[in-house]
Design a protein around this motif. Structure first.
Motif: not given
Length: 323
Positions: A118-120, A228-232, A252-255, A273-286
């Motif tokens: 996000l930040v880069r 600011a950026y939000l990460v979940n 209202r937020i950077a991404g 899927r079309q939202a601006p300034r997003t990075v999406l991954t398919p629940h691959i944290g684990f």
């Protein structure tokens, strides 16, 4: 008759390779690589199985489904917590639920991958350079920035040393967090509103429950800086998706970096899927080799122990009789 085992939601078709399923005595194992949402379709598929192996919360075991699977005697979930299983109903229907041990390091690593992306602006710059472009964005420094942690449990605490290595300040809030616990983890406890207002990156590390569902809504997003950026990487329903979409569309937020969603798999026509300034991954944290090896080996061990009459890692033990 052999014990029939169904391994569900094996999206990458790799579960068979991570453990010795053939070593289970007198069993027949079938691997399913697709996902079914419809309960009737699930019943048609699973009604003949004695054992289910669940990959996290991909297929919920609700009371209504358990009632329609009379042969089921064991459900093994990867990990030691699965909020999508009705443990009480499983016990009532005579279904033992077991978990598997594992590491949480992979999710923390993905959270940092999303933050750096996000930040880069890494996905955008990657796409641009492949299309013939060159330098379209300006990045944000982490050094000197503030990382806000919404939740400071095992995963939240693991974020702190990495943030310190980048030269970030770390603040945190959760409903039961104390000043002392925050300080011991290397963070400063603040109140909820201050967390949202001060964070340059806000990362969510909470368990989904009745009190955390919708915890990040329009009001909280409005407190955040426009830079600011939000990460979940926790659970989708902790964030109000519609409020987040509005905040992103209106700048209202950077991404936002999201690995989890209200509905998974994310529908193909979902507006995120079309939202601006997003990075999406398919629940691959684990989703790493080490984690899959731990979980699927653990699932085989849990099945073997159950068949031997000595179940392990039981998540819904029978209540002890009162004296």
């Amino acid at each position: 008759m052999p014990t029939r085992v169904a391994v569900l939601d094996d999206y990458q078709a790799v579960a068979e390779s991570y453990a010795d399923w053939g070593g289970l005595p007198d069993t027949e194992v079938r691997f399913f690589h697709d996902h079914l949402d419809d309960e009737d379709a699930l019943v048609d598929r699973l009604v003949g199985f004695d054992v289910l192996v669940l990959m996290r919360e991909r297929t919920p075991l609700r009371r209504s489904l358990l009632a329609r699977l009379p042969k089921l005697r064991l459900a093994v979930t990867t990990g030691m917590r699965n909020a999508s299983i009705d443990l009480e109903a499983a016990r009532e229907y005579g279904v033992v639920v077991c978990g598997t041990q594992g590491s949480a390091a992979a999710t923390t690593e993905l959270a940092w991958a999303l933050i750096l992306s996000l930040v880069r602006h890494i996905p955008a710059e990657d796409a641009a350079i492949r299309a013939g472009g060159w330098q379209h964005t300006v990045g944000t420094d982490l050094a000197g920035a503030t990382l806000g942690l919404l939740g400071l449990g095992r995963l939240g605490r693991a974020m702190v040393p990495v943030a310190r290595a980048f030269g970030m300040d770390v603040i945190a809030w959760s409903q039961n967090l104390t000043d002392q616990a925050a300080a011991e983890a290397g963070a400063t406890r603040v109140d909820k509103d201050e967390l949202f207002a001060r964070s340059d990156v806000l990362s969510i590390h909470l368990v989904l429950s009745d009190r955390t569902r919708g915890l990040v809504g329009a009001r909280e997003l409005a407190l955040m800086k426009p830079t600011a950026y939000l990460v979940n990487t926790s659970r989708g329903p902790i964030v109000d998706e519609q409020a987040l979409l509005t905040a992103l569309r209106e700048g209202r937020i950077a991404g936002a970096g999201l690995d989890v969603f209200d509905r998974e798999p994310l529908p193909t026509d979902h507006p995120l899927r079309q939202a601006p300034r997003t990075v999406l991954t398919p629940h691959i944290g684990f989703v790493t080799h080490r984690t899959y090896a731990q979980w699927y080996v653990g699932a085989v061990e849990a099945i073997a122990a159950f068949l031997a009459g000595r179940p392990i890692n039981v998540l819904n033990p029978a209540p002890r009789p009162s004296s």
